[in-house]
Design an enzyme around this catalytic site. Structure first.
Site, short mmCIF file in Angstrom:
data_model
loop_
_atom_site.label_atom_id
_atom_site.label_comp_id
_atom_site.label_asym_id
_atom_site.label_seq_id
_atom_site.Cartn_x
_atom_site.Cartn_y
_atom_site.Cartn_z
N TYR A 256 -6.24 1.35 -14.27
CA TYR A 256 -6.94 0.81 -12.98
C TYR A 256 -7.49 2.03 -12.29
O TYR A 256 -7.03 3.14 -12.04
CB TYR A 256 -5.70 0.37 -11.98
CG TYR A 256 -6.17 -0.21 -10.87
CD1 TYR A 256 -7.22 -0.97 -10.64
CD2 TYR A 256 -5.53 0.27 -9.47
CE1 TYR A 256 -7.98 -1.35 -9.19
CE2 TYR A 256 -5.91 -0.01 -8.28
CZ TYR A 256 -7.46 -1.00 -8.22
OH TYR A 256 -7.41 -1.34 -6.91
N LYS B 10 -0.46 -9.64 -7.09
CA LYS B 10 -1.17 -10.36 -8.16
C LYS B 10 -0.39 -11.53 -8.55
O LYS B 10 -0.14 -12.39 -7.67
CB LYS B 10 -1.35 -9.18 -9.40
CG LYS B 10 -2.18 -8.00 -8.69
CD LYS B 10 -3.39 -8.21 -8.21
CE LYS B 10 -4.32 -6.84 -8.19
NZ LYS B 10 -3.86 -5.85 -7.31
N ASP C 294 2.92 0.08 -15.75
CA ASP C 294 2.53 -0.73 -14.91
C ASP C 294 2.45 -2.13 -15.73
O ASP C 294 1.61 -2.31 -16.64
CB ASP C 294 1.22 -0.32 -14.45
CG ASP C 294 0.71 -1.31 -13.19
OD1 ASP C 294 1.03 -2.33 -13.41
OD2 ASP C 294 -0.25 -0.83 -12.69
N ARG D 118 12.38 0.19 8.03
CA ARG D 118 11.84 1.14 7.03
C ARG D 118 12.43 1.57 6.01
O ARG D 118 12.00 2.07 5.13
CB ARG D 118 11.28 2.25 7.99
CG ARG D 118 10.11 3.22 7.40
CD ARG D 118 9.67 4.16 8.39
NE ARG D 118 10.37 5.05 9.31
CZ ARG D 118 11.09 6.13 8.72
NH1 ARG D 118 10.98 6.71 7.70
NH2 ARG D 118 11.84 6.76 9.94
#
Length: 381
Positions: free
Chosen positions: A102, A200, A175, A51
């Site tokens: 987005y 992506k 981004d 983690r």
């Protein structure tokens, strides 16, 4: 009773260096005196609990950091995890953000951050005067933009925006998912932090969900601390898929970008197309690499959203699907996918046309894809 367990990692690790990074599908790692010392000193990059950090995950982050020219990188469980964790790390304070973002990012900015008590102001990504006025209007902690907006493909003048941001003592978060490091590296134009949905173009095969945060080592370490407590770590096998996709990144993007350029040119001359969105002009010439304008194309079909939906569903080479950046061409209409939560007026304010279709060009034969789009337009007149 005799303990039959192997002595720590004996027999687990190859003595020779592998060509491909192993998938360290282990939640935890054996500790020794050195590891305990690192824990006590706050060392987050040592591998003792996945983690916090994992060797396979770090290998993928290092590959992307090299592509973006970043000092450090941190993989997260999704692109939205990268965005949300970064913003919450750099807060408290005020956020000035592009209106063209987005859909889920917009929800974070206009719904979730204000609910937590943070002030968010949104402006037109292409209007530098609006940016300047908003940033100077009150003390600002974060300026947020997409290199190429989703789905409008509006190009942000990163260098000019970085100057405005830093003059106000704020951090610029960009981004770069749509543009990708194949076309532009925002850090070189003054961005402080770059985020991606690695789902992506970076992974490129539509088979993994992942995100990444990139920047200087100190900032990335601070983001990592929040990632640990928020729980947005990436699974090692998913990280391996990202790493594998990156090995063909340049090859895939070269083909996809060339196809997108040809498609945009053909659509610009088509009588059933009202408008084509594809990067060009002085800003593109200044910040994007020559001949590399990205693999995304958006166009507006004559006849509005109903016509756009009909055109999309006549396609046979391109496939209607959420997401983008894979080896296959994917197509969507923003009004019923990425920006379905916006009403018509809100979409218009965000420069999302009635009738807009968004394509992510894959690696199929360019002429086959162009013919597919042209027949869909012809069959729906």
């Amino acid at each position: 009773m005799t303990d039959s367990r192997p002595a720590k990692a004996a027999g687990y690790l190859a003595r020779t260096r592998p060509v491909v990074p192993p998938i360290y599908q282990s939640a935890t790692f054996y500790l020794d005196d050195l590891a305990y010392k690192d824990i006590q000193e706050g060392g987050l990059r040592e591998h003792w609990y996945s983690r916090f950090a994992n060797p396979t995950v770090d290998a993928a982050a290092a590959e992307i950091a090299a592509l973006e020219g970043a000092e450090a990188g941190l993989m997260t469980s999704s692109g939205m995890a990268a965005i949300a964790t970064t913003l919450l790390t750099l807060l408290p304070g005020r956020v000035v953000a592009a209106r063209q973002v987005y859909g889920d990012t917009r929800d974070l900015l206009v719904r979730d951050l204000p609910a937590l008590g943070f002030d968010v102001t949104m402006v037109d990504a292409t209007d530098l005067d609006a940016w300047a006025e908003a940033i100077a209007g009150a003390p600002t902690a974060i300026v947020y933009a997409e290199t190429l907006s989703n789905p409008q493909l509006d190009l942000t003048d990163l260098a000019a925006l970085a100057q405005l941001t830093h003059a106000a003592g704020a951090k610029l978060v960009v981004d770069n998912t749509f543009a990708t490091p194949y076309t532009v590296n925002p850090l070189r134009h003054g961005a402080d932090v770059v985020v991606h949905s690695a789902t992506k173009f970076l992974s490129g095969h539509s088979d993994v969900i992942a995100g990444v945060v990139l920047g200087d080592a100190d900032t990335v370490t601070e983001v990592q601390k929040r990632m640990i407590t928020f729980g947005g770590c990436l699974d090692p096998h998913a990280a391996f898929l990202v790493w594998r996709g990156i090995q063909t990144f340049d090859l895939r993007l070269e083909r996809s970008c060339a196809t997108a350029s040809q498609l945009a040119a053909r659509l610009a001359a088509h009588p059933e197309v009202v408008a084509v969105r594809y990067p060009g002009g002085e800003i593109a010439d200044r910040i994007m690499r020559p001949g590399r304008r990205g693999a995304m194309v958006a166009f507006t079909a004559r006849g509005g959203d109903s016509r756009a939906l009909a055109v999309m569903r006549r396609l046979t080479v391109a496939s209607e699907a959420t997401s983008l950046g894979g080896v296959e061409t994917l197509v969507s209409t923003p009004f019923n996918s990425s920006h379905f939560s916006l009403g018509p007026a809100e979409r218009a304010a965000a420069r999302i046309d009635d009738g807009m279709i968004r394509l992510s060009c894959g690696i199929e034969d360019a002429e086959a894809l162009i013919a597919d789009v042209e027949q869909a337009l012809a069959d729906t007149v």
